[in-house]
Write an enzyme that holds these catalytic residues in place. Structure first.
Site, mmCIF file in Angstrom:
data_model
loop_
_atom_site.group_PDB
_atom_site.id
_atom_site.type_symbol
_atom_site.label_atom_id
_atom_site.label_comp_id
_atom_site.label_asym_id
_atom_site.label_seq_id
_atom_site.Cartn_x
_atom_site.Cartn_y
_atom_site.Cartn_z
ATOM 1 N N ASP A 1 43.833 6.267 -27.996
ATOM 2 C CA ASP A 1 42.767 5.580 -27.270
ATOM 3 C C ASP A 1 43.305 4.193 -26.947
ATOM 4 O O ASP A 1 43.859 3.530 -27.842
ATOM 5 C CB ASP A 1 41.504 5.490 -28.157
ATOM 6 C CG ASP A 1 40.276 5.040 -27.376
ATOM 7 O OD1 ASP A 1 40.380 4.101 -26.565
ATOM 8 O OD2 ASP A 1 39.196 5.629 -27.583
ATOM 9 N N GLU B 1 32.852 22.577 -11.789
ATOM 10 C CA GLU B 1 31.629 23.183 -12.343
ATOM 11 C C GLU B 1 30.379 22.912 -11.515
ATOM 12 O O GLU B 1 29.383 23.625 -11.635
ATOM 13 C CB GLU B 1 31.407 22.730 -13.787
ATOM 14 C CG GLU B 1 31.030 21.248 -13.929
ATOM 15 C CD GLU B 1 30.766 20.838 -15.375
ATOM 16 O OE1 GLU B 1 31.611 21.114 -16.249
ATOM 17 O OE2 GLU B 1 29.706 20.239 -15.623
ATOM 18 N N ILE C 1 31.626 10.122 -29.688
ATOM 19 C CA ILE C 1 31.775 11.568 -29.913
ATOM 20 C C ILE C 1 33.098 11.859 -30.627
ATOM 21 O O ILE C 1 33.144 12.660 -31.573
ATOM 22 C CB ILE C 1 31.669 12.338 -28.573
ATOM 23 C CG1 ILE C 1 30.274 12.124 -27.955
ATOM 24 C CG2 ILE C 1 31.930 13.834 -28.791
ATOM 25 C CD1 ILE C 1 30.104 12.659 -26.554
ATOM 26 N N HIS D 1 28.783 23.835 -20.022
ATOM 27 C CA HIS D 1 28.321 22.458 -20.221
ATOM 28 C C HIS D 1 27.029 22.411 -21.058
ATOM 29 O O HIS D 1 26.027 21.843 -20.651
ATOM 30 C CB HIS D 1 28.112 21.759 -18.871
ATOM 31 C CG HIS D 1 28.257 20.262 -18.957
ATOM 32 N ND1 HIS D 1 28.888 19.526 -17.986
ATOM 33 C CD2 HIS D 1 27.866 19.366 -19.893
ATOM 34 C CE1 HIS D 1 28.857 18.240 -18.314
ATOM 35 N NE2 HIS D 1 28.238 18.123 -19.478
ATOM 36 N N THR E 1 35.476 18.999 -24.292
ATOM 37 C CA THR E 1 34.019 18.880 -24.112
ATOM 38 C C THR E 1 33.718 17.582 -23.364
ATOM 39 O O THR E 1 32.578 17.128 -23.362
ATOM 40 C CB THR E 1 33.280 18.859 -25.472
ATOM 41 O OG1 THR E 1 33.799 17.778 -26.250
ATOM 42 C CG2 THR E 1 33.424 20.165 -26.229
ATOM 43 N N SER E 2 34.745 16.946 -22.766
ATOM 44 C CA SER E 2 34.500 15.652 -22.103
ATOM 45 C C SER E 2 34.116 15.869 -20.635
ATOM 46 O O SER E 2 32.925 15.990 -20.331
ATOM 47 C CB SER E 2 35.694 14.723 -22.262
ATOM 48 O OG SER E 2 36.857 15.258 -21.679
ATOM 49 N N ARG E 3 35.085 15.981 -19.762
ATOM 50 C CA ARG E 3 34.812 16.309 -18.359
ATOM 51 C C ARG E 3 35.943 17.204 -17.879
ATOM 52 O O ARG E 3 37.110 17.005 -18.228
ATOM 53 C CB ARG E 3 34.748 15.046 -17.487
ATOM 54 C CG ARG E 3 33.482 14.245 -17.617
ATOM 55 C CD ARG E 3 32.262 14.959 -17.013
ATOM 56 N NE ARG E 3 31.043 14.174 -17.144
ATOM 57 C CZ ARG E 3 30.176 14.253 -18.150
ATOM 58 N NH1 ARG E 3 30.380 15.121 -19.140
ATOM 59 N NH2 ARG E 3 29.091 13.496 -18.178
ATOM 60 N N PRO F 1 36.148 9.393 -21.339
ATOM 61 C CA PRO F 1 35.351 9.578 -20.117
ATOM 62 C C PRO F 1 36.256 9.994 -18.959
ATOM 63 O O PRO F 1 37.475 9.827 -19.034
ATOM 64 C CB PRO F 1 34.779 8.181 -19.871
ATOM 65 C CG PRO F 1 35.750 7.252 -20.511
ATOM 66 C CD PRO F 1 36.393 7.982 -21.655
HETATM 67 P P1 NAD Z 1 32.369 6.474 -25.650
HETATM 68 O O1 NAD Z 1 32.316 5.500 -24.540
HETATM 69 O O2 NAD Z 1 31.686 6.146 -26.942
HETATM 70 O O3 NAD Z 1 33.911 6.799 -25.999
HETATM 71 C C1 NAD Z 1 34.875 7.067 -25.029
HETATM 72 C C2 NAD Z 1 36.222 6.610 -25.584
HETATM 73 O O4 NAD Z 1 37.246 7.011 -24.674
HETATM 74 C C3 NAD Z 1 36.334 5.084 -25.757
HETATM 75 O O5 NAD Z 1 36.756 4.777 -27.070
HETATM 76 C C4 NAD Z 1 37.371 4.700 -24.723
HETATM 77 O O6 NAD Z 1 38.160 3.575 -25.129
HETATM 78 C C5 NAD Z 1 38.193 5.972 -24.657
HETATM 79 N N1 NAD Z 1 39.082 6.022 -23.507
HETATM 80 C C6 NAD Z 1 38.964 5.392 -22.301
HETATM 81 N N2 NAD Z 1 40.055 5.651 -21.545
HETATM 82 C C7 NAD Z 1 40.861 6.435 -22.272
HETATM 83 C C8 NAD Z 1 42.134 7.025 -22.041
HETATM 84 N N3 NAD Z 1 42.802 6.810 -20.899
HETATM 85 N N4 NAD Z 1 42.674 7.789 -23.012
HETATM 86 C C9 NAD Z 1 42.024 7.992 -24.181
HETATM 87 N N5 NAD Z 1 40.814 7.452 -24.461
HETATM 88 C C10 NAD Z 1 40.251 6.687 -23.526
HETATM 89 O O7 NAD Z 1 31.821 7.834 -25.056
HETATM 90 P P2 NAD Z 1 31.269 9.103 -25.850
HETATM 91 O O8 NAD Z 1 29.811 8.988 -26.059
HETATM 92 O O9 NAD Z 1 32.131 9.359 -27.017
HETATM 93 O O10 NAD Z 1 31.462 10.239 -24.730
HETATM 94 C C11 NAD Z 1 32.754 10.621 -24.294
HETATM 95 C C12 NAD Z 1 32.640 11.523 -23.087
HETATM 96 O O11 NAD Z 1 32.090 12.779 -23.478
HETATM 97 C C13 NAD Z 1 31.675 11.038 -21.992
HETATM 98 O O12 NAD Z 1 32.273 10.100 -21.134
HETATM 99 C C14 NAD Z 1 31.321 12.320 -21.275
HETATM 100 O O13 NAD Z 1 32.225 12.525 -20.210
HETATM 101 C C15 NAD Z 1 31.523 13.393 -22.331
HETATM 102 N N6 NAD Z 1 30.251 14.045 -22.699
HETATM 103 C C16 NAD Z 1 30.155 15.390 -22.570
HETATM 104 C C17 NAD Z 1 28.970 16.027 -22.916
HETATM 105 C C18 NAD Z 1 28.821 17.531 -22.818
HETATM 106 O O14 NAD Z 1 27.688 18.033 -22.877
HETATM 107 N N7 NAD Z 1 29.891 18.295 -22.695
HETATM 108 C C19 NAD Z 1 27.884 15.273 -23.370
HETATM 109 C C20 NAD Z 1 28.039 13.896 -23.513
HETATM 110 C C21 NAD Z 1 29.231 13.279 -23.172
#
Ligand code: NAD
Length: 339
Positions: A173, A262, A154, A294, A231-233, A205
């Site tokens: 990252d 939430e 993302i 969300h 938009t993460s958590r 994540p």
């Molecule tokens: P992904 O696994 O492809 O990427 C996550 C990245 O975060 C990885 O590159 C990882 O190395 C990095 N990371 C890990 N620890 C870290 C830290 N301490 N600091 C910075 N970066 C760090 O996952 P993705 O598909 O890109 O999804 C990311 C997150 O988005 C998911 O874990 C989920 O929580 C969230 N998400 C939200 C929605 C929504 O509807 N709002 C939908 C899907 C996913």
């Protein structure tokens, strides 16, 4: 296989039924999985869960007692599941790792544009037939510095869009993405990224290392008037500290699709309720905070992809063949990684 699908909305059901065809017997409830609803799964070898569900250790123990062996998550994130407990009970957990990174990245951009260009306020003035634009000034994203925290699927999709806007890209990252250099994205420490960025977008994540990753100290590092997008958590940000940063006038604004508390709030009709979550009510009251409940994942493309992968995961689990999307716990890193 008989599968009990928790937190299912009409859009989930249509696509899951279509993808399952005759292969699985799907039983649906709109209710969340929690202590009180775990027994619904009685007699089902599998349950399917969304991010709003509570798959903590006591709830997993109840599912296990009901005969559940498989948890098919309809999400990327698995922070709502106690993976260690699941492993200790011999339950297999699968997720949907990449249904549509574009859905979430595009929503992050939509929130940013809506906040920066005052789209919500402009629409309200339009309805009032007040056609003055004096309060609606934003800024160009072109030429600004955008910091991306988490450059996985993302984060990279978001970076590509921001590149198209003509922004300068910075990233933090622990694992650098080799694709980053090709779009001119430069890695720095978290502090370095926060100090230089006009806009910061979170795409990591929720794991122990990222809980409250953005707290008071990090807000102090951020440029005055910067915009934060999450938009993460929800719990990646310390919401109390965010409120403080907004109230003190340090932060320019926040675009949020997720919120720390939430669960039980989002995905539910509370129109006739008095909300008792004062932190949320405070957050919602600010003019420079925009919140969606969300919904970043919610595109037709994403829903179809989630359903197809969920059913493929269930097929593999039923046949007892290896599933690429099985989650495992690597104790050493206190983190969740793919097998
Ligand atoms: P992904 O696994 O492809 O990427 C996550 C990245 O975060 C990885 O590159 C990882 O190395 C990095 N990371 C890990 N620890 C870290 C830290 N301490 N600091 C910075 N970066 C760090 O996952 P993705 O598909 O890109 O999804 C990311 C997150 O988005 C998911 O874990 C989920 O929580 C969230 N998400 C939200 C929605 C929504 O509807 N709002 C939908 C899907 C996913």
């Amino acid at each position: 296989m008989k599968v009990f699908v928790y937190s299912s909305r009409p859009y989930d059901r249509t696509e899951l039924q279509r993808a399952a065809s005759e292969k699985h017997e799907l039983l649906f409830t709109e209710k969340r999985l929690m202590d009180e609803t775990a027994h619904y799964s009685h007699g089902c070898p599998a349950v399917s869960l969304f991010t709003s569900d509570d798959a903590s250790a006591p709830v997993l123990a109840k599912l296990h007692a009901c005969g559940v062996q498989f948890l098919a998550l309809r999400s990327v994130g698995c922070d709502h599941v106690d993976l260690r407990k699941a492993a200790s009970l011999g339950m297999k957990v699968v997720n949907v790792p990449d249904y549509s990174p574009y859905a979430v990245a595009e929503h992050a951009v939509a929130l940013l544009l809506a906040l920066n260009r005052k789209i919500v306020e402009g629409q309200m003035l339009m309805q009032l037939q007040d056609f003055r634009i004096d309060t609606l000034k934003g800024y160009d994203i072109h030429g600004k510095t955008v910091g991306i925290i988490g450059t996985g699927k993302i984060g990279m999709a978001f970076a590509h869009i921001m590149k198209g806007f003509g922004a300068k890209l910075l990233a933090f990252d622990p694992i650098e993405n080799p694709e980053a250099a090709s779009i001119g994205m430069r890695y720095d420490s978290l502090e370095g990224v926060l100090r230089e960025s006009d806009i910061v977008s979170l795409h990591c994540p929720l794991i122990p290392a990222t809980r409250h990753l953005i707290s008071d100290t990090q807000f102090q590092w951020m440029k005055k008037n910067a915009i934060l997008i999450n938009t993460s958590r929800g719990a990646v940000v310390n919401t109390n500290d965010l409120i403080e940063a907004i109230e003190s006038g340090r932060l320019g604004g926040a675009c949020l699709d997720v919120y720390e508390n939430e669960k039980g709030l989002f995905f539910t009709d509370h129109r006739n309720d008095i909300l008792h979550d004062q932190m949320f009510c405070r957050l919602r009251s600010f003019k420079n905070v925009i919140i969606t409940a969300h919904q970043a994942f919610l595109t037709q493309d994403a829903i179809e992809s989630i359903a197809a992968t969920t059913i493929a995961n269930l097929d593999a689990l039923e046949r007892g063949v290896p599933c690429d999307n099985e989650l495992n716990v690597i104790q050493r890193h206190e983190d969740v990684v793919k097998r």
